[in-house]
Design a protein around this motif. Sequence first.
Motif, short mmCIF file in Angstrom:
data_model
loop_
_atom_site.label_atom_id
_atom_site.label_comp_id
_atom_site.label_asym_id
_atom_site.label_seq_id
_atom_site.Cartn_x
_atom_site.Cartn_y
_atom_site.Cartn_z
N LEU A 1 0.83 -1.20 0.00
CA LEU A 1 0.00 0.00 0.00
C LEU A 1 0.87 1.26 0.00
O LEU A 1 0.61 2.22 -0.73
N LEU A 2 1.92 1.25 0.82
CA LEU A 2 2.83 2.40 0.88
C LEU A 2 3.53 2.62 -0.45
O LEU A 2 3.55 3.74 -0.97
N PHE A 3 4.07 1.55 -1.03
CA PHE A 3 4.79 1.68 -2.29
C PHE A 3 3.86 2.12 -3.41
O PHE A 3 4.22 2.93 -4.27
N ALA A 4 2.62 1.58 -3.42
CA ALA A 4 1.67 1.95 -4.47
C ALA A 4 1.26 3.42 -4.35
O ALA A 4 1.18 4.13 -5.37
N LEU A 5 1.02 3.90 -3.14
CA LEU A 5 0.67 5.31 -2.96
C LEU A 5 1.81 6.23 -3.39
O LEU A 5 1.58 7.26 -4.04
N LEU A 6 3.04 5.88 -3.03
CA LEU A 6 4.18 6.69 -3.46
C LEU A 6 4.32 6.69 -4.97
O LEU A 6 4.63 7.72 -5.58
N ALA A 7 4.09 5.52 -5.60
CA ALA A 7 4.21 5.43 -7.05
C ALA A 7 3.15 6.29 -7.74
O ALA A 7 3.44 7.00 -8.71
N VAL A 8 1.92 6.26 -7.25
CA VAL A 8 0.85 7.09 -7.83
C VAL A 8 1.19 8.57 -7.68
O VAL A 8 1.01 9.37 -8.61
N TRP A 9 1.68 8.94 -6.52
CA TRP A 9 2.09 10.32 -6.27
C TRP A 9 3.22 10.70 -7.22
O TRP A 9 3.22 11.80 -7.81
N GLY A 10 4.17 9.82 -7.40
CA GLY A 10 5.29 10.10 -8.30
C GLY A 10 4.84 10.25 -9.74
O GLY A 10 5.29 11.16 -10.46
N LEU A 11 3.95 9.36 -10.19
CA LEU A 11 3.45 9.47 -11.56
C LEU A 11 2.71 10.77 -11.79
O LEU A 11 2.79 11.38 -12.87
N ALA A 12 1.99 11.23 -10.76
CA ALA A 12 1.25 12.50 -10.89
C ALA A 12 2.19 13.69 -11.01
O ALA A 12 1.83 14.72 -11.59
N ARG A 13 3.42 13.57 -10.50
CA ARG A 13 4.36 14.68 -10.50
C ARG A 13 5.40 14.59 -11.61
O ARG A 13 6.22 15.50 -11.77
N MET A 14 5.39 13.52 -12.37
CA MET A 14 6.43 13.32 -13.37
C MET A 14 6.32 14.31 -14.53
O MET A 14 5.24 14.80 -14.85
N ARG A 15 7.48 14.54 -15.16
CA ARG A 15 7.52 15.38 -16.37
C ARG A 15 7.33 14.46 -17.57
O ARG A 15 8.26 13.74 -17.97
N TRP A 16 6.15 14.52 -18.16
CA TRP A 16 5.85 13.56 -19.21
C TRP A 16 6.48 13.90 -20.55
O TRP A 16 6.40 13.11 -21.49
N ARG A 17 7.11 15.06 -20.63
CA ARG A 17 7.91 15.35 -21.83
C ARG A 17 9.25 14.62 -21.79
O ARG A 17 9.94 14.54 -22.81
N ASP A 18 9.61 14.13 -20.64
CA ASP A 18 10.85 13.38 -20.49
C ASP A 18 10.57 11.93 -20.88
O ASP A 18 9.73 11.26 -20.26
N PRO A 19 11.27 11.38 -21.88
CA PRO A 19 11.00 9.99 -22.30
C PRO A 19 11.25 8.97 -21.18
O PRO A 19 10.63 7.91 -21.16
N ALA A 20 12.14 9.30 -20.23
CA ALA A 20 12.40 8.37 -19.12
C ALA A 20 11.16 8.15 -18.28
O ALA A 20 10.98 7.08 -17.69
N SER A 21 10.28 9.15 -18.20
CA SER A 21 9.04 8.99 -17.44
C SER A 21 8.18 7.90 -18.05
O SER A 21 7.53 7.12 -17.33
N TRP A 22 8.17 7.83 -19.38
CA TRP A 22 7.37 6.81 -20.06
C TRP A 22 7.98 5.42 -19.86
O TRP A 22 7.26 4.42 -19.81
N VAL A 23 9.31 5.36 -19.76
CA VAL A 23 9.96 4.08 -19.48
C VAL A 23 9.51 3.55 -18.12
O VAL A 23 9.10 2.39 -17.98
N VAL A 24 9.57 4.41 -17.10
CA VAL A 24 9.18 4.00 -15.75
C VAL A 24 7.71 3.61 -15.72
O VAL A 24 7.32 2.61 -15.10
N ALA A 25 6.87 4.39 -16.38
CA ALA A 25 5.44 4.07 -16.42
C ALA A 25 5.20 2.71 -17.08
O ALA A 25 4.31 1.95 -16.66
N SER A 26 5.99 2.40 -18.10
CA SER A 26 5.81 1.11 -18.78
C SER A 26 6.21 -0.06 -17.88
O SER A 26 5.67 -1.16 -18.01
N TRP A 27 7.15 0.17 -16.95
CA TRP A 27 7.50 -0.89 -16.00
C TRP A 27 6.34 -1.20 -15.07
O TRP A 27 6.25 -2.30 -14.53
#
Length: 327
Positions: free
Chosen positions: A220-246
């Motif tokens: 639950l802790l890791f999932a909440l942090l991940a959702v928070w991180g995805l909400a704050r990511m810079r989606w113009r950065d291709p690395a953000s899409w790599v992490v999201a794909s994982w």
Amino acid sequence: LFAYIGGDGCYQYVSRSYADFYGYEQNELIGRQPEQVFDEETYKQVIEPNLNKCLETGKPVNAVAGIGLAARNLAGPRAALAAASIAGMSPMLYGRSRIAWYHVPETALLTGALGLWLADRRLERRRTVAALGLVLLLAVTLRPSALLWTATLAPMALALRDRWTRLVPLALCWGLGALVHAGGLLTYAEQKIDSRSRYASLVDPIGQQLQQHFGLVPILLFALLAVWGLARMRWRDPASWVVASWLALPLVLLVAFMAGIDNHTPLVAGLAVAGAWALRGSWVGPGLLAALFAVHHALLQLVAQPPGQGWLLPPVQQDGTFSQLRP
């Protein structure tokens, strides 16, 4: 299929699929030794040597360094500390179980590749191209599934369409590794698909698998942090899409093949890096995670727990399964 064997050489926990595969009920195996389950030749030639090596060395295998490198080059040192702490508290990335055979090295190579690429995004240095090519080659030859996982780096490549000459060596290394599996790749995929119903009937429900591998509070802790991180990511950065794909690819593979979640270990890398992004702005969050990491491993030393278990709220064994939590 997975099982936990204690220092006395007896089964402490077996998954339902493990018990069914060898023709037992789960509670029939608890407390027994592998030599009572396998035929003498298999036990002497295969099981006993590896079991002795594990019991004698007791060295865990982990993919923490690659995840820390990826997070460091993506979002800075605070993110590296947070990501390494999350990964270090996950039995799927830091443990002594069968996951260490393939899944942890696969994740280490994948995250290491992203870390290398982030350190030289434009691939200006030839040594970066050479190192990335070698990592991709090693990853793809390790397991057929690495063909899909390494393909998640495609956004980084698409951002370099104007430097395609730097991408050609990487594509050649990836393709050379793919040749190892070329002869049986289609058969491998067909067998996986044909086994969907068998996997679905053998493996535990996804919620129980997550509890077994992480514990209820950590996931639950890791999932909440991940959702928070995805909400704050810079989606113009291709690395953000790599992490999201994982994070997304495991869901697709689970639906497609119904295999156990341990087959999708890079999911934890996505959780760790996305969660680290959420905490990159201050040392407080990463510091707290690092403290939890230290407590976690101290508890593993003080409290007898099966390898791969025992977070702050470790599961307890009941009727051959880890079905509830204790403080």
